[in-house]
Scaffold this active site. Structure first.
Site, PDB file in Angstrom:
ATOM      1  N   GLU A 132       0.836  -1.203   0.000  1.00 46.10           N
ATOM      2  CA  GLU A 132       0.000   0.000   0.000  1.00 46.10           C
ATOM      3  C   GLU A 132       0.871   1.253   0.000  1.00 46.10           C
ATOM      4  O   GLU A 132       0.534   2.249  -0.647  1.00 46.10           O
ATOM      5  CB  GLU A 132      -0.927  -0.020   1.219  1.00 46.10           C
ATOM      6  CG  GLU A 132      -2.002  -1.099   1.120  1.00 46.10           C
ATOM      7  CD  GLU A 132      -2.758  -1.309   2.421  1.00 46.10           C
ATOM      8  OE1 GLU A 132      -3.993  -1.416   2.383  1.00 46.10           O
ATOM      9  OE2 GLU A 132      -2.102  -1.375   3.492  1.00 46.10           O
ATOM     10  N   GLU A 175      -3.113  -9.894   4.343  1.00 41.96           N
ATOM     11  CA  GLU A 175      -3.846  -9.575   5.574  1.00 41.96           C
ATOM     12  C   GLU A 175      -4.937 -10.582   5.936  1.00 41.96           C
ATOM     13  O   GLU A 175      -5.129 -10.898   7.119  1.00 41.96           O
ATOM     14  CB  GLU A 175      -4.478  -8.176   5.466  1.00 41.96           C
ATOM     15  CG  GLU A 175      -3.502  -7.021   5.548  1.00 41.96           C
ATOM     16  CD  GLU A 175      -2.988  -6.586   4.188  1.00 41.96           C
ATOM     17  OE1 GLU A 175      -2.525  -5.439   4.058  1.00 41.96           O
ATOM     18  OE2 GLU A 175      -3.055  -7.403   3.236  1.00 41.96           O
TER      19      GLU A 175
END
Length: 259
Positions: A114, A134
């Site tokens: 990210e 995640e």
């Protein structure tokens, strides 16, 4: 110069921001988020800088969010102090005045990907891995992995990483459009600097304007680009100079519609 856990080096028109927590593979905590925001402000304020490079110290670009930093947070604290704060910092980097190049010298996973995603150009070393792991921890991408990355890489690519847990090699990431170029191990910063020199030779005002225009066209912008471009244009007009002069002289403005 140094800004907390982010080092800043300026050479000519190029600023290199280095995330510096090598003992943790540059995993991000709250102090590092604060340092990234401060680094962005420092680079933005330097009129000599025309392009910036973002990289990591040591063997890693960024292993993502440090689980020890957020694992014990209560849900409300996690949502505000971690996720929303991280969003603001990453948005600050994504909307940096100058073009930003990510030199991926190590794995970019989860929050690390990210972070790489805020850059305009990504150059990866051949040995690195990229992914959004995640959901394997029962967590979801929280720093725009399902938002900015979808706009920049495409929804299906993000589905494969976030839903399927696929981890891509540098070459696979290049083929999928996640990174723009692959270079030899140990050469990411050099390759990024070569590209930065190419960018910095172009018109700096034009670069800033084009970056704003692309953000607007890609749907990433929330209106900032339109208002920034409009303000820049208005600031160059004779009408604005007359408006400021009339205010200072306490008289009615005499606008002539002059650009």
């Amino acid at each position: 110069m140094a800004s907390g856990t982010v080092k800043i080096d300026v050479e000519g028109h190029v600023a290199i921001m280095t995330v510096s927590r090598p003992e943790k593979l540059n995993a991000l905590d709250l102090d590092m988020l604060k340092a990234l925001a401060e680094a962005a402000d420092e680079v933005e304020a330097n009129a000599e800088v025309r392009v910036a490079i973002l990289t990591g110290e040591g063997k890693g670009f960024s292993a993502g969010g440090d689980i020890k930093a957020w694992g014990g947070m209560q849900p409300q604290e996690f949502g505000h102090a971690w996720v929303r704060h991280g969003h603001r910092v990453f948005e600050r980097l994504a909307t940096l005045r100058v073009p930003l190049i990510a030199a991926l010298n190590g794995h970019a996973l989860g929050g690390g990907l990210e972070l790489a995603g805020v850059a305009d150009i990504r150059i990866a070393e051949e040995h690195i891995k990229i992914g959004l792991p995640e959901t394997g921890l029962g967590m979801v991408p929280g720093w725009s992995g399902t938002q900015r990355l979808v706009k920049r890489f495409g929804a299906q690519v993000v589905r494969r990483m976030a839903l399927g847990g696929e981890i891509f090699s540098a070459e696979e990431a290049r083929a999928l459009g996640i990174v723009d170029a692959v270079t030899a191990s140990g050469n990411a910063v050099n390759a990024a600097n070569e590209y930065a020199q190419r960018v910095s030779a172009r018109g700096p005002a034009a670069l800033e304007i084009v970056k704003l225009m692309i953000a607007s066209a890609s749907g990433e912008d929330n209106g900032t680009a339109v208002e920034a471009l409009g303000s820049i244009l208005a600031a160059k007009t004779a009408d604005l100079r007359e408006g400021v002069a009339s205010f200072s002289e306490k008289r009615p403005a005499k606008f002539k519609g002059e650009w």
